[in-house]
Design an enzyme around this catalytic site. Structure first.
Site, PDB file in Angstrom:
ATOM      1  N   TYR A   1       6.098  -1.657   4.417  1.00 25.98           N
ATOM      2  CA  TYR A   1       5.282  -0.980   3.408  1.00 25.98           C
ATOM      3  C   TYR A   1       6.150  -0.491   2.247  1.00 25.98           C
ATOM      4  CZ  TYR A   1       1.358   1.824   1.702  1.00 25.98           C
ATOM      5  OH  TYR A   1       0.329   2.345   0.958  1.00 25.98           O
TER       6      TYR A   1
ATOM      7  N   TYR B   1      -1.065  -4.120  -4.666  1.00 25.99           N
ATOM      8  CA  TYR B   1      -1.084  -2.914  -3.855  1.00 25.99           C
ATOM      9  C   TYR B   1      -2.509  -2.679  -3.394  1.00 25.99           C
ATOM     10  CZ  TYR B   1      -0.358   1.770  -2.099  1.00 25.99           C
ATOM     11  OH  TYR B   1      -0.301   2.869  -1.272  1.00 25.99           O
TER      12      TYR B   1
END
Length: 383
Positions: A288, A338
């Site tokens: 991440y 994103y």
């Protein structure tokens, strides 16, 4: 013998919309397009779906998605909190439901219009939840401000520099430059561009921050037995973990004994405990990357290097294709899109199918992580 989720279920379908700063259609429409694409990829009819999992921050709920796609009776549904920390847990919840007979076909998804929509922290009516009273009055208004504090402390304690953060940004951008679906596909990054870009929250510059994106993604989970008869090569859910450390304070970890030992450490202990292999056996990782420092913290938390060694680990092309741990091979949140980390799940599946645009040769194991700094989750996937 204790019950286990190890290889009991598999991801058999993935789907996504295009990614862009602005897409037409509602979040519901984008979600349904991604879900239907994932079901088509798996060769499973929408009427067979009986389980859903998504994020608490998802604005499109399972009732609306189920009706719109034509799902049958639904026997399991869940939502996972903490924004990007919830991505891998959605798959974990469905894996548990399928493995225990609560459901047979599960769909996890995330749909966002963050590129064209508002930022969550701009709603001044909710600016001071209890944790925020200890941060926002002192200028930590955005996630970038909070992570910048952790980054500066990490630099101070371990001698990390902006060059190490650049290594992360560059690895993600290089992979995006190979991925036609990535927002940054045709936009190379140089060290000079990085070093001279505007500061967002010192020491983080423009390229240390994730994109703002419209888009949606989904995946389909079934039992390992059924997976053998699906259209695509199964990718097995080998181990799943969530992590909420003691005395945690979101993003800044004020009350932890060590603010740099975040939720990744808690999730990792559980993840590896239930796995047949360790960090040294991971062929490719999707970590991440809402902000570049999260990669350094995650490399340490998930055991790829020792405490304080995350910065040095990035040197010498270690995160690039051909390096010791290729990461974020679709471009990640920094350079592909994103969408709260869900693209990392789908990219992990592509790697183990052998269909990534930046394929790691003979990859059979993949780590996928959710947001570090908040209560998090992680997956170990196996071909």
């Amino acid at each position: 013998m204790a019950a286990t989720l190890k290889d009991a279920t598999a991801i058999v379908g993935i789907g996504q919309t295009p990614f862009a700063r602005r897409l037409p259609g509602s979040e519901k429409e984008l979600a349904c397009r991604a879900v239907l694409a994932a079901l088509d990829d798996a060769g499973i009819a929408p009427a067979e779906v009986d389980a859903f999992a998504s994020y608490t921050m998802e604005e499109t709920d399972e009732v609306e998605v189920a009706k719109a796609i034509g799902a049958g009776d639904v026997t399991f549904f869940s939502k996972v909190g903490y924004g990007g920390g919830g991505s891998c847990a959605t798959v974990g919840h469905l894996a548990a439901a399928v493995a225990t007979g609560q459901a047979t076909v599960g769909v996890a998804w995330r749909s966002r219009k963050r590129g064209s929509g508002p930022r969550p922290w701009t709603n001044t009516a909710v600016q001071l939840p209890t944790p925020g009273q200890w941060t926002r009055p002192f200028g930590l208004l955005r996630p970038a401000d909070e992570i910048a504090m952790l980054a500066r402390r990490y630099m101070h304690e371990y001698g990390a520099t902006r060059d190490h953060l650049f290594n992360v940004a560059m690895a993600c951008r290089n992979r995006a430059n190979e991925n036609p679906a990535a927002i940054m596909y045709d936009r190379p990054l140089t060290r000079e561009m990085y070093m001279t870009s505007r500061v967002i929250s010192e020491p983080l510059c423009l390229f240390d921050n994730c994109l703002e994106t419209d888009g949606a993604l989904a995946c389909v989970i079934v039992s390992a037995e059924r997976a053998r008869d699906c259209r695509q090569r199964p990718v097995y859910v080998h181990s799943v973990a969530q992590g909420l450390p003691a005395q945690h304070h979101g993003m800044v970890n004020y009350w932890n004994d060590d603010p740099l030992t975040g939720p990744a450490w808690t999730a990792a202990r559980h993840l590896w405990k239930h796995a047949d292999f360790g960090p040294q056996d991971v062929d490719v990782a999707q970590i991440y990357d809402a902000f570049t420092p999260l990669i350094l913290l995650s490399l340490e938390g998930y055991g790829f290097c020792g405490r304080g060694e995350g910065a040095a680990y990035t040197e010498g092309g270690a995160l690039e294709t051909g390096g010791r741990l290729p990461i974020n091979t679709g471009g990640g949140g920094l350079s592909e899109a994103y969408v709260h980390g869900f693209n990392l799940i789908n990219e992990g599946v592509k790697q183990l199918r052998g269909t990534s645009t930046a394929q790691v040769p003979d990859a059979t194991t993949c780590l996928v992580t959710a947001g570090e700094g908040v209560p998090t989750s992680a997956l170990l996937l196996r071909a």
